[in-house]
Design a protein around this motif. Structure first.
Motif, PDB file in Angstrom:
ATOM      1  N   ASP A   1       1.024  -1.255   0.338  1.00 31.35           N
ATOM      2  CA  ASP A   1      -0.012   0.170  -0.153  1.00 31.35           C
ATOM      3  C   ASP A   1       1.419   1.238  -0.360  1.00 31.35           C
ATOM      4  N   ASN A   2       0.820   1.564  -0.919  1.00 32.01           N
ATOM      5  CA  ASN A   2       1.558   3.234  -1.049  1.00 32.01           C
ATOM      6  C   ASN A   2       1.084   4.201  -2.022  1.00 32.01           C
ATOM      7  N   ARG A   3       1.595   5.423  -2.154  1.00 27.94           N
ATOM      8  CA  ARG A   3       1.197   6.393  -3.006  1.00 27.94           C
ATOM      9  C   ARG A   3       1.933   7.327  -3.455  1.00 27.94           C
ATOM     10  N   PHE A   4       3.192   7.066  -4.395  1.00 31.23           N
ATOM     11  CA  PHE A   4       4.200   7.688  -4.829  1.00 31.23           C
ATOM     12  C   PHE A   4       3.966   8.163  -6.171  1.00 31.23           C
ATOM     13  N   THR A   5       4.550   9.864  -6.476  1.00 27.05           N
ATOM     14  CA  THR A   5       4.699  10.230  -7.387  1.00 27.05           C
ATOM     15  C   THR A   5       5.424  11.921  -7.193  1.00 27.05           C
ATOM     16  N   PRO A   6       6.377  11.209  -8.382  1.00 19.12           N
ATOM     17  CA  PRO A   6       7.509  11.815  -8.835  1.00 19.12           C
ATOM     18  C   PRO A   6       6.966  13.767  -9.226  1.00 19.12           C
ATOM     19  N   VAL A   7       7.400  14.734  -8.498  1.00 18.40           N
ATOM     20  CA  VAL A   7       6.847  15.868  -8.570  1.00 18.40           C
ATOM     21  C   VAL A   7       7.144  16.336 -10.181  1.00 18.40           C
ATOM     22  N   GLY A   8       6.032  16.493 -11.345  1.00 20.70           N
ATOM     23  CA  GLY A   8       6.647  17.035 -12.431  1.00 20.70           C
ATOM     24  C   GLY A   8       6.563  16.375 -13.277  1.00 20.70           C
ATOM     25  N   ASP A   9       6.465  15.007 -13.505  1.00 21.47           N
ATOM     26  CA  ASP A   9       6.743  13.471 -14.124  1.00 21.47           C
ATOM     27  C   ASP A   9       5.326  13.357 -14.657  1.00 21.47           C
ATOM     28  N   PRO A  10       5.668  13.899 -16.692  1.00 23.17           N
ATOM     29  CA  PRO A  10       4.616  13.522 -17.417  1.00 23.17           C
ATOM     30  C   PRO A  10       3.819  12.749 -16.914  1.00 23.17           C
TER      31      PRO A  10
ATOM     32  N   LEU B   1      19.733  13.305  -1.731  1.00 24.95           N
ATOM     33  CA  LEU B   1      18.993  14.406  -0.276  1.00 24.95           C
ATOM     34  C   LEU B   1      20.315  13.866   1.264  1.00 24.95           C
ATOM     35  N   SER B   2      19.745  15.216   1.203  1.00 20.63           N
ATOM     36  CA  SER B   2      21.255  15.202   2.517  1.00 20.63           C
ATOM     37  C   SER B   2      20.459  14.804   3.896  1.00 20.63           C
ATOM     38  N   LEU B   3      21.314  13.585   4.636  1.00 26.26           N
ATOM     39  CA  LEU B   3      20.609  12.634   5.858  1.00 26.26           C
ATOM     40  C   LEU B   3      20.743  13.543   6.556  1.00 26.26           C
ATOM     41  N   SER B   4      21.349  14.753   7.137  1.00 29.12           N
ATOM     42  CA  SER B   4      21.622  16.145   8.062  1.00 29.12           C
ATOM     43  C   SER B   4      20.485  15.684   8.960  1.00 29.12           C
ATOM     44  N   PRO B   5      19.279  16.068   8.879  1.00 26.88           N
ATOM     45  CA  PRO B   5      18.107  16.535   9.171  1.00 26.88           C
ATOM     46  C   PRO B   5      17.496  14.997   9.760  1.00 26.88           C
ATOM     47  N   LEU B   6      17.732  14.088   9.132  1.00 26.67           N
ATOM     48  CA  LEU B   6      17.268  12.623   9.564  1.00 26.67           C
ATOM     49  C   LEU B   6      17.701  11.888  10.952  1.00 26.67           C
TER      50      LEU B   6
ATOM     51  N   GLU C   1       8.060  16.601   4.392  1.00 25.07           N
ATOM     52  CA  GLU C   1       8.781  17.046   4.206  1.00 25.07           C
ATOM     53  C   GLU C   1       9.605  17.505   3.484  1.00 25.07           C
ATOM     54  N   ARG C   2      10.920  17.080   3.718  1.00 21.74           N
ATOM     55  CA  ARG C   2      11.745  16.933   2.781  1.00 21.74           C
ATOM     56  C   ARG C   2      11.590  16.157   0.965  1.00 21.74           C
ATOM     57  N   LEU C   3      10.813  15.204   0.885  1.00 23.12           N
ATOM     58  CA  LEU C   3       9.864  14.936  -0.366  1.00 23.12           C
ATOM     59  C   LEU C   3       9.440  15.967  -1.365  1.00 23.12           C
ATOM     60  N   LYS C   4       8.845  16.984  -0.284  1.00 26.76           N
ATOM     61  CA  LYS C   4       7.954  17.149  -0.895  1.00 26.76           C
ATOM     62  C   LYS C   4       7.708  18.472  -2.047  1.00 26.76           C
ATOM     63  N   ASP C   5       8.785  18.689  -2.394  1.00 26.94           N
ATOM     64  CA  ASP C   5       9.042  19.048  -4.115  1.00 26.94           C
ATOM     65  C   ASP C   5       9.481  18.622  -4.801  1.00 26.94           C
ATOM     66  N   LYS C   6       9.629  16.762  -4.563  1.00 21.82           N
ATOM     67  CA  LYS C   6       9.870  16.433  -5.282  1.00 21.82           C
ATOM     68  C   LYS C   6       9.488  14.875  -5.598  1.00 21.82           C
TER      69      LYS C   6
END
Length: 162
Positions: A41-50, A84-89, A135-140
């Motif tokens: 069960d997942n929802r996964f959509t790359p932002v900007g993918d046509p 992605l930088s791992l520092s925030p995680l 949050e880190r993925l929201k624009d990606k």
């Protein structure tokens, strides 16, 4: 009548062997369960993918960065690769491992009430890490909270050395 799964989802997930190294059977089993749960069960959509999915995801670590290599299921066509930088995680992953150690130790000796209290803390940290990842993925990549939770589990799995 079977229902067709939504196109914007993950259909396969792999972890980079070089990133995780060799582990014990228990750790390998936990990773397999995490991948199974994510694929169920997942929802996964790359932002900007046509185009449309389903997608495959290869997760790895490179130069202290999380690498998400996203491809289409059909023909393994590359869609995008995010670093992605791992520092925030890092702090939440470290805290999550500490509380998991406490949880597994408590299972052997603590009362059910104590185990439940530790487990609530463990779930809270897991949710915190999942929210941060989302949050880190929201624009990606657009993911729902449950997908972010399962991805956070796999990111933690990259750190399980067993």
């Amino acid at each position: 009548m079977s229902q067709t799964p939504p196109p914007n989802r993950l259909c396969a997930v792999t972890l980079d062997d070089a990133s995780i190294g060799r582990s014990g059977a228990d750790v390998e089993h936990e990773r397999a369960i995490a991948i199974y749960d994510l694929l169920e069960d997942n929802r996964f959509t790359p932002v900007g993918d046509p185009g449309e999915g389903p997608y495959t995801l290869h997760i790895g670590l490179m130069d202290n960065r999380l690498v998400l290599d996203i491809r289409r299921e059909k023909g393994s066509e590359p869609v995008v690769q995010h670093h992605l930088s791992l520092s925030p995680l890092r702090k939440v992953v470290k805290d999550y491992f500490l509380i998991c150690e406490s949880y597994y130790a408590a299972i052997r000796t603590a009362s059910p009430t104590q185990i439940e209290a530790i487990d609530m803390g463990r779930r809270g940290l897991h949710n915190e890490g999942s929210t941060l990842l989302q949050e880190r993925l929201k624009d990606k990549v657009e993911v729902d909270f449950d997908t972010a939770r399962r991805l956070f589990t796999l990111i933690c799995a990259l750190h399980w050395k067993g």
